[in-house]
Design an enzyme around this catalytic site. Structure first.
Site: not given
Lengths: 219, 212
Positions: B111, B114-116
């Protein structure tokens, strides 16, 4: 926004630091920060898109130097102040303002299981005719909104092919700013590595990016 | 696998010593005092992601797919339903897609924005997955990133990087290692690593099998 969070394709960030047997949380405050963020989100005062955008608004130098859960807490505080759940003075003193009403928690122990089990699906069951078909050539539009977007810079202006239509989903660019859900088709779009990075990239490699219809135009 | 520079990691933590710990503690106290937060709910939520939802979930999905061709077909065509068959799903796994590694195709999940990450099958993401080095270079130089993890891919292997920019969460179905024909589904699940389901590693062959 063209922020530092949009870092796909950048150099210079250093080696990847893989940690063996990494714990879920390194310190207890990280676990509490995680819990607080989700529990406060249950009031429904902001969307996940708004939370992501609030993290993007952290100044670039801070964004790169803060740890993950420090960023979560910084964004949580801003959102709670904006939505009047707390005042900045309360956060600074750590004490509830005199005479402030006692609230009820949005997340109870019994509510944890259902929240985790249900999640928060972002698809919407509304009729929307897809503008693009599988296999069609498309170009990522060259959009540079100052607000929230999920269109990464490294694909803007690049051409790819529609791989799959995932259905109709809430549009973050408007939803993050309380301008409505504006649900629309999301497609998996395949970009060749050469299209993105030039002729020296391996011929067979590719990057698949999930894109809302508003991000695309026919190529 | 590259050796982890643990000193560098500890150093990173020392730069922000107790300050965030104190701030979060004060914030929690405030929110409890105002009646906005129930501490027991936080405890239950944290316990869920420390002990109940993690990469063992994904490993069971993978092992089932390795042993049941019909399940594998369902998993690759409708991952949400197939994963729900094993009792998983929900938060950050509402819209799942599983991509299959083969001798000629290698998939990698990232991702960049962000941090998906597919919480429902892998739990919360490791620090390196959320870090700038991984997010920045995975799309630009996936083969270089994989080399850092100790995985060298042949030139004729096609690399597919999946950037989780929307609400779909991806899981890699890694290749079943050789020499595992006699293993049960449970034994197979024990072999499957988190990293192999992100696509930064292959599933290692079982140690005992090598000695036979």
């Amino acid at each position: 926004m063209n922020g530092v969070h949009d870092m796909g394709g950048m150099h210079g960030m250093g080696p990847i630091q893989h940690e063996k047997n990494e714990p879920v949380f390194h310190e207890r405050w990280e676990a509490r920060a995680y819990g607080l963020s989700l529990a406060m989100g249950c009031f429904g005062k902001w969307t996940l898109d708004a939370l992501r955008h609030q993290i993007e608004l952290i100044p670039p130098a801070d964004y790169l130097s803060m740890s993950y859960y420090e960023k979560w807490i910084a964004a949580l505080v801003e959102l709670m102040v904006k939505t009047n759940l707390v005042t900045r003075a309360e956060v600074e003193t750590g004490k509830a303002a005199l005479g402030s009403p006692k609230m009820s928690p949005a997340l109870t122990p019994d509510g944890v299981g259902p929240m985790v089990g249900r999640g928060a699906p972002a698809n919407r069951d509304v009729p929307a005719t897809p503008r693009f078909q599988r296999g069609q050539r498309v170009r990522a539009r060259n959009l540079n909104p100052a607000g929230h977007t999920r269109l990464p810079r490294y694909v803007r202006g690049k051409s790819g092919a529609i791989q799959r239509d995932y259905g109709v989903f809430v549009f973050p660019d408007t939803n993050a700013h309380e301008r409505g859900e504006n649900p629309q088709h999301v497609y998996s779009v395949r970009f060749t590595a050469r299209e993105l990075w030039g002729e020296q990239a391996p011929a067979k490699d590719s990057v698949y990016v999930d894109m809302w219809e508003s991000y695309l135009e026919p190529a | 696998m590259t050796s982890h520079p643990s000193h560098a990691h500890e150093h990173a933590h020392q730069l922000v010593p107790s300050d965030p710990a104190l701030r979060v503690k004060a914030l929690e106290s405030l929110l409890v005092e105002k009646g906005l937060v129930d501490r027991a709910a936080l405890d239950a939520l944290i316990d869920t992601y420390e002990h109940k939802i993690g990469p063992r979930n994904g490993a069971r999905v993978v092992a089932r797919a390795w042993t049941d061709p019909a399940y594998k077909q369902r998993l690759l065509t409708n991952a949400d339903n197939a994963i729900a068959e094993l009792g998983y799903g929900g938060m950050q796994g509402e819209h799942m897609v599983v991509v299959e590694n083969t001798p000629k195709v290698h998939n990698l999940i990232v991702c960049t924005l962000c941090s998906c990450y597919p919480w429902a099958v892998l739990g919360l993401p490791p620090v390196w997955y959320k870090s700038a080095p991984y997010r920045s270079r995975s799309v630009l130089d996936p083969r270089g990133v994989l080399r850092e993890f100790g995985l060298e891919l042949a030139d004729d292997v096609e690399v597919r990087v999946w950037d989780s920019t929307a609400d779909v969460r991806y899981l890699v179905l890694p290749e079943r290692p050789a020499g595992t024909d006699r293993l049960s589904e449970g034994e197979l699940a024990a072999l499957v690593t988190r990293d192999s389901m992100i696509g930064v590693a292959k599933v290692p062959a079982p140690v005992q099998e090598r000695h036979r």
